[in-house]
Scaffold this motif. Structure first.
Motif, PDB file in Angstrom:
ATOM      1  N   SER A   9       0.832  -1.203   0.000  1.00 48.58           N
ATOM      2  CA  SER A   9       0.000   0.000   0.000  1.00 48.58           C
ATOM      3  C   SER A   9       0.869   1.256   0.000  1.00 48.58           C
ATOM      4  N   PRO A  10       0.348   2.381  -0.482  1.00 46.89           N
ATOM      5  CA  PRO A  10       1.104   3.639  -0.432  1.00 46.89           C
ATOM      6  C   PRO A  10       1.550   4.002   0.982  1.00 46.89           C
ATOM      7  N   GLN A  11       0.717   3.667   1.971  1.00 51.79           N
ATOM      8  CA  GLN A  11       1.061   3.973   3.356  1.00 51.79           C
ATOM      9  C   GLN A  11       2.310   3.213   3.790  1.00 51.79           C
ATOM     10  N   MET A  12       2.381   1.915   3.465  1.00 49.89           N
ATOM     11  CA  MET A  12       3.531   1.100   3.841  1.00 49.89           C
ATOM     12  C   MET A  12       4.737   1.422   2.964  1.00 49.89           C
ATOM     13  N   ARG A  13       4.490   1.817   1.716  1.00 48.20           N
ATOM     14  CA  ARG A  13       5.565   2.088   0.764  1.00 48.20           C
ATOM     15  C   ARG A  13       6.514   3.174   1.265  1.00 48.20           C
ATOM     16  N   ARG A  14       5.992   4.121   2.017  1.00 50.83           N
ATOM     17  CA  ARG A  14       6.805   5.228   2.537  1.00 50.83           C
ATOM     18  C   ARG A  14       7.948   4.736   3.422  1.00 50.83           C
ATOM     19  N   TYR A  15       7.748   3.575   4.063  1.00 48.80           N
ATOM     20  CA  TYR A  15       8.707   3.105   5.068  1.00 48.80           C
ATOM     21  C   TYR A  15       9.481   1.864   4.628  1.00 48.80           C
ATOM     22  N   LEU A  16       9.170   1.341   3.459  1.00 47.42           N
ATOM     23  CA  LEU A  16       9.757   0.077   3.036  1.00 47.42           C
ATOM     24  C   LEU A  16      11.195   0.269   2.547  1.00 47.42           C
ATOM     25  N   GLN A  17      12.090  -0.555   3.064  1.00 49.41           N
ATOM     26  CA  GLN A  17      13.475  -0.573   2.624  1.00 49.41           C
ATOM     27  C   GLN A  17      13.899  -2.020   2.409  1.00 49.41           C
ATOM     28  N   THR A  18      14.885  -2.220   1.540  1.00 50.70           N
ATOM     29  CA  THR A  18      15.415  -3.569   1.338  1.00 50.70           C
ATOM     30  C   THR A  18      16.835  -3.649   1.881  1.00 50.70           C
ATOM     31  N   LYS A  19      17.216  -4.845   2.281  1.00 52.62           N
ATOM     32  CA  LYS A  19      18.563  -5.089   2.785  1.00 52.62           C
ATOM     33  C   LYS A  19      19.079  -6.387   2.193  1.00 52.62           C
ATOM     34  N   LYS A  20      20.265  -6.347   1.625  1.00 51.16           N
ATOM     35  CA  LYS A  20      20.879  -7.551   1.045  1.00 51.16           C
ATOM     36  C   LYS A  20      21.457  -8.394   2.176  1.00 51.16           C
ATOM     37  N   VAL A  21      21.116  -9.674   2.202  1.00 53.25           N
ATOM     38  CA  VAL A  21      21.576 -10.582   3.246  1.00 53.25           C
ATOM     39  C   VAL A  21      22.207 -11.814   2.611  1.00 53.25           C
ATOM     40  N   LYS A  22      22.903 -12.596   3.434  1.00 54.84           N
ATOM     41  CA  LYS A  22      23.617 -13.769   2.941  1.00 54.84           C
ATOM     42  C   LYS A  22      22.717 -14.982   2.740  1.00 54.84           C
ATOM     43  N   PHE A  23      21.650 -15.087   3.558  1.00 53.24           N
ATOM     44  CA  PHE A  23      20.878 -16.325   3.575  1.00 53.24           C
ATOM     45  C   PHE A  23      19.390 -16.054   3.386  1.00 53.24           C
ATOM     46  N   SER A  24      18.732 -16.988   2.744  1.00 50.70           N
ATOM     47  CA  SER A  24      17.275 -16.959   2.682  1.00 50.70           C
ATOM     48  C   SER A  24      16.725 -17.510   3.996  1.00 50.70           C
ATOM     49  N   GLU A  25      15.430 -17.302   4.220  1.00 48.40           N
ATOM     50  CA  GLU A  25      14.817 -17.844   5.434  1.00 48.40           C
ATOM     51  C   GLU A  25      14.968 -19.361   5.491  1.00 48.40           C
ATOM     52  N   ALA A  26      14.813 -20.022   4.345  1.00 44.41           N
ATOM     53  CA  ALA A  26      14.933 -21.484   4.306  1.00 44.41           C
ATOM     54  C   ALA A  26      16.338 -21.922   4.708  1.00 44.41           C
ATOM     55  N   GLU A  27      17.360 -21.221   4.233  1.00 48.19           N
ATOM     56  CA  GLU A  27      18.742 -21.565   4.586  1.00 48.19           C
ATOM     57  C   GLU A  27      19.025 -21.298   6.055  1.00 48.19           C
ATOM     58  N   ILE A  28      18.444 -20.239   6.595  1.00 48.17           N
ATOM     59  CA  ILE A  28      18.611 -19.938   8.019  1.00 48.17           C
ATOM     60  C   ILE A  28      18.053 -21.075   8.868  1.00 48.17           C
ATOM     61  N   GLU A  29      16.868 -21.543   8.497  1.00 47.98           N
ATOM     62  CA  GLU A  29      16.226 -22.630   9.243  1.00 47.98           C
ATOM     63  C   GLU A  29      17.107 -23.877   9.252  1.00 47.98           C
ATOM     64  N   VAL A  30      17.667 -24.229   8.111  1.00 45.60           N
ATOM     65  CA  VAL A  30      18.521 -25.418   8.016  1.00 45.60           C
ATOM     66  C   VAL A  30      19.753 -25.262   8.906  1.00 45.60           C
TER      67      VAL A  30
END
Length: 472
Positions: free
Chosen positions: A108-129
């Motif tokens: 939504s436009p409301q959430m878009r104002r605060y959304l940021q991305t961050k590059k990480v080493k692992f996906s959630e699936a890899e973290i779980e493993v």
């Protein structure tokens, strides 16, 4: 001083109110001009009501967006969390080269104002493993530890209270996981069918109970939520580590008397991610209500030493926007995958009443098992202590008094606000021990970031057999 507090079976010497059950629920839920969660954010971060309202309003969209990304891009999605300070942001972690602009168009436009991305080493699936591998490697050590994942530096943090435990853990880990793990000494939180009924007796979430001893002042745990079992029979939930023979002392509803609830499975104990039991409540009034105490006598905790009486600090725990006591209406559930770092949750328990905090870590390992949720950063004077175990954890109440069931209180740590690490009384006692400013204070050299509480997500209760939370 930071100390582990058992929210398990410490028997509390209570005030005169301890001998009374809460009044029956009203026709409608408690209402307020400012919700408890909004008041919490305003208090902790100095926000205006409109700023806090906006942050709370985005929490459900954050969870829904996480579910969408995990489904559409399982190999690239690394998680999502909320940061409230120094500026408010909603962070989406990505492992691959996901287009940030494309992500922004999905919300939504409301959430878009605060959304940021961050590059990480692992996906959630890899973290779980990787976490599963760590847990298996540490299992033979038979030592108490907790662990949680820090997205900010792509690492799993392991804390143990034993000096020797740090070295043992380091030796036990596979070499290829060493760069994935940070090990440090820290505090490991501790686990904090009726007979004799009379007409009008009931039982609701947020109420407390005694063990088998017929002593109205011996309250050991709290109830979480009313539910139905797989045969549609009425039951009530609490923590598995609480007494499995709960007794309720009724005084307001007529002639003083005890009601004993019979034990009914499941009773899930140590060595699992489950900490719940339930009890049949046939014949008792029940419903989709959670009682809360927000009054001048809400803290029912004597402290670490006989001379410490924190019942006198009750006024410091009051959330000003909420009534002194009342019921919230359970409108739905908020499971493990809905709960994201930075979201606001509240709890109702016997010893500290209504308190609120925010999720500080998911991927939390406790009792050697992952899957718990840790909350903290509470603005309460005392967040949770002995007797709160089994209590209800829920989404922040709306101004109309509606909540979603999120979990059952399992364990906590707190700071003693009146003494330093040497046991010396050199603070005024007015400090709120759960606030981050306690960290690094010279009088508290062993203090960690702040008070913590751990809960079992509510959707775990139907892993063994179908249990349905009663909702409106």
């Amino acid at each position: 001083m930071l100390k582990p507090v058992a929210v398990l079976s410490l028997l509390l010497t209570t005030s005169s109110l301890a001998a009374q059950e809460a009044p029956p629920p009203p026709v409608s839920a408690a209402t307020s001009d400012v919700s408890a969660g909004v008041a919490y954010l305003m208090d902790l971060y100095g926000l205006s009501q409109s700023e806090a309202d906006e942050r709370i309003s985005l929490e459900e969209e954050v969870s829904a967006f996480a579910t969408q990304l995990k489904s559409s891009n399982p190999d690239g999605f690394g998680g999502i969390w909320i940061e409230h300070s120094p500026v408010y942001k909603i962070v989406v972690a990505v492992k691959d080269n996901t287009d940030a602009q494309a992500l922004r168009k999905m919300v939504s436009p409301q959430m878009r104002r605060y959304l940021q991305t961050k590059k990480v080493k692992f996906s959630e699936a890899e973290i779980e493993v990787r976490i599963d591998r760590v847990i298996q490697a540490l299992l033979p050590l038979n030592i108490n530890y907790v662990s949680y994942y820090e997205h900010k530096n792509d690492s799993l943090v392991i804390e143990t209270s034993l000096d020797s435990g740090v070295g043992l853990i380091r030796q036990a880990l596979p070499q290829d996981l060493m760069s994935f793990v940070q090990i440090k000494k820290g505090s490991v939180p501790s686990q904090m069918q009726a007979t004799g009924m009379q007409s009008g007796d009931g039982v609701y979430g947020g109420w407390s109970f005694s063990d088998s001893t017929a002593d109205a002042s011996r309250y050991v745990c709290s109830f979480a939520f009313n539910a139905k079992d797989n045969l549609n029979r009425p039951i009530i939930l609490t923590a598995a580590h609480c007494a499995n023979n709960p007794r309720i002392y009724y005084q307001r509803s007529g002639v003083p008397h005890w009601v004993s609830l019979t034990f009914e499975k499941e009773w899930i104990g140590p060595g699992t991610k489950y900490d719940y039991q339930f009890h049949r409540t046939d014949g008792l009034n029940n419903g989709a209500w959670v009682w809360f105490d927000n009054g001048p006598g809400k803290i029912d905790f004597k402290g670490f030493r006989p001379s410490d009486d924190h019942t006198l600090d009750s006024s410091k725990n009051i959330i000003a926007s909420q009534s002194a006591e009342g019921y919230y209406a359970v409108k739905g559930t908020w499971g493990y995958y809905d709960q994201k770092v930075g979201q606001v949750l509240c709890k109702s328990g016997r010893s500290t009443g209504l308190t609120c905090g925010q999720i500080t870590h998911g991927y939390y390992t406790f009792n050697g098992i992952k899957g718990w949720i840790e909350t903290g950063l509470s603005s309460a004077f005392i967040y949770a202590v002995s007797g709160d175990s089994g209590g209800a954890v829920f989404t922040e109440p709306t101004t109309a008094g509606g909540i979603k069931a999120a979990g059952i209180v399992t364990a906590a740590t707190i700071h003693d606000p009146t003494r330093n690490a040497k046991g010396e009384v050199n603070f005024s006692g007015d400090e709120r021990p759960c606030l981050p400013f306690m960290e690094g204070n010279s009088s508290y050299p062993d203090v960690g970031p702040d008070c913590k509480m751990i809960h079992m997500p509510i959707d775990y209760v139907d892993d063994q057999q179908l249990i349905t939370i009663v909702t409106q």
